[in-house]
Scaffold this active site. Structure first.
Site, short mmCIF file in Angstrom:
data_model
loop_
_atom_site.label_atom_id
_atom_site.label_comp_id
_atom_site.label_asym_id
_atom_site.label_seq_id
_atom_site.Cartn_x
_atom_site.Cartn_y
_atom_site.Cartn_z
N HIS A 34 13.23 -71.68 -1.86
CA HIS A 34 13.75 -72.89 -1.21
C HIS A 34 13.28 -74.14 -1.97
O HIS A 34 14.04 -75.09 -2.17
CB HIS A 34 13.24 -72.99 0.23
CG HIS A 34 13.64 -71.86 1.12
ND1 HIS A 34 12.73 -70.95 1.61
CD2 HIS A 34 14.84 -71.49 1.62
CE1 HIS A 34 13.35 -70.08 2.39
NE2 HIS A 34 14.64 -70.37 2.40
N LYS A 146 21.52 -68.22 -5.85
CA LYS A 146 22.31 -67.09 -6.33
C LYS A 146 21.84 -65.78 -5.71
O LYS A 146 22.51 -64.76 -5.82
CB LYS A 146 22.19 -66.99 -7.85
CG LYS A 146 22.99 -68.02 -8.61
CD LYS A 146 22.76 -67.78 -10.08
CE LYS A 146 23.74 -68.51 -10.95
NZ LYS A 146 23.49 -68.23 -12.38
N LEU A 182 11.83 -63.74 -4.04
CA LEU A 182 11.26 -64.37 -2.84
C LEU A 182 12.27 -64.33 -1.71
O LEU A 182 13.47 -64.54 -1.93
CB LEU A 182 10.87 -65.81 -3.15
CG LEU A 182 9.65 -65.93 -4.04
CD1 LEU A 182 9.47 -67.35 -4.52
CD2 LEU A 182 8.40 -65.50 -3.28
#
Ligand code: AMP
Length: 274
Positions: A34, A146, A182
């Protein structure tokens, strides 16, 4: 950084902004993936708006909506450190005011394959909330990872089909040092499962190497990848073009290799854009 909790406040603030806005929609439990989106938004826009909203309409009945990790205080700190201007954290009942709303339908074919096969209706909920957020924030640029390749493609298609004046920015996948992509859901993994999960990124790496050495045949690549993931519960391994059609040969610049594997109740998703 200002935290906005209501729609009215967001709309009021939005009216006063005339410069470029970079928008990063998230479900919180923020991690470096993020953060990389937020950093790109920060570098390329005058104003950065992040939203944190665990959207109920994209979870199927048996999924982890109630268990989904929530870290509001830590997330606020991260956004502050990333120099976010506005953090939008709406309540469910302000985003959804009734049971009989105008609905968005994701495209029939593209949203019922791969992720949509196991999670039918998931993308209807994703597009519904993203469209609501777009209409509230009216961003110049919106940033998506992505990692959620099919989600990114469907959002781009929505922007195109509905003529939304928003630029979608595709962001690279961020990984742990050992290769694990992640994800907010990684916290569900036991230490053993986490070790096993490394086989996902290893198999993608292997495919990347094979392709680099000139092996384009999908059958052969899949065989090698499944050897690496031999002990995993692989839900799907797909090699598709950018329109998500399965292909027999990899075409550089137009191929995505997608994997979903299950670890108990946790589904991990990863991919490689070739
Ligand atoms: P989420 O909070 O899971 O809905 O994700 C919010 C945004 O972050 C989506 O656009 C995701 O694709 C993106 N994202 C999640 N994980 C990663 C990652 N490891 N690398 C890059 N982007 C990510």
């Amino acid at each position: 950084m200002k935290i906005i909790k209501t729609i009215e406040e967001l709309q009021q603030i939005r009216k006063e902004i005339s410069s470029s806005i970079g928008f990063v929609p998230t479900m919180g439990a923020l991690h470096d993936g993020h953060i990389s989106l937020i950093k790109q938004a920060r570098a390329n826009n005058d104003i950065v708006i992040v939203s944190i909203f665990v959207n109920p309409t994209q979870f199927l009945a048996h999924e982890d909506l109630d268990k989904y990790p929530r870290r509001d205080i830590a997330d606020q700190k991260i956004c502050q450190l990333c120099k976010v201007d506005y953090l939008f954290m709406p309540e469910i009942n302000s985003m959804y005011q009734g049971d009989d709303e105008v609905l968005i339908k994701a495209p029939k074919i593209a949203s019922y394959i791969l992720e949509g096969l196991t999670r039918p209706g998931h993308f209807d909920g994703v597009l519904q909330v993203v469209l609501k957020l777009f209409n509230l924030v009216l961003p110049t640029n919106a940033y998506f990872g992505k990692k959620d390749a099919q989600q990114l493609a469907l959002i781009s298609q929505m922007v195109k089909d509905l003529f939304l004046p928003i630029n979608i920015v595709e962001c690279e996948i961020v990984r742990e040092a050992d290769g694990l992509a992640l994800s907010s859901r990684n916290v569900y993994l036991s230490e053993d499962q986490r070790q096993e999960a490394l086989k996902i990124s290893r198999s993608l790496k292997k495919a990347g190497k094979k392709i680099g050495a000139g092996e384009f045949k999908v059958k052969k690549l899949k065989k090698k990848m499944l050897e690496v993931m031999d002990t995993l519960d692989v839900e799907y391994l797909a090699i598709v073009d950018r329109n998500f059609n399965e292909v027999e040969e990899v075409q550089i610049g137009n191929t995505i290799i997608l994997i979903v594997a299950r670890f108990g109740n946790t589904r991990l998703l990863d991919n490689l854009w070739v």
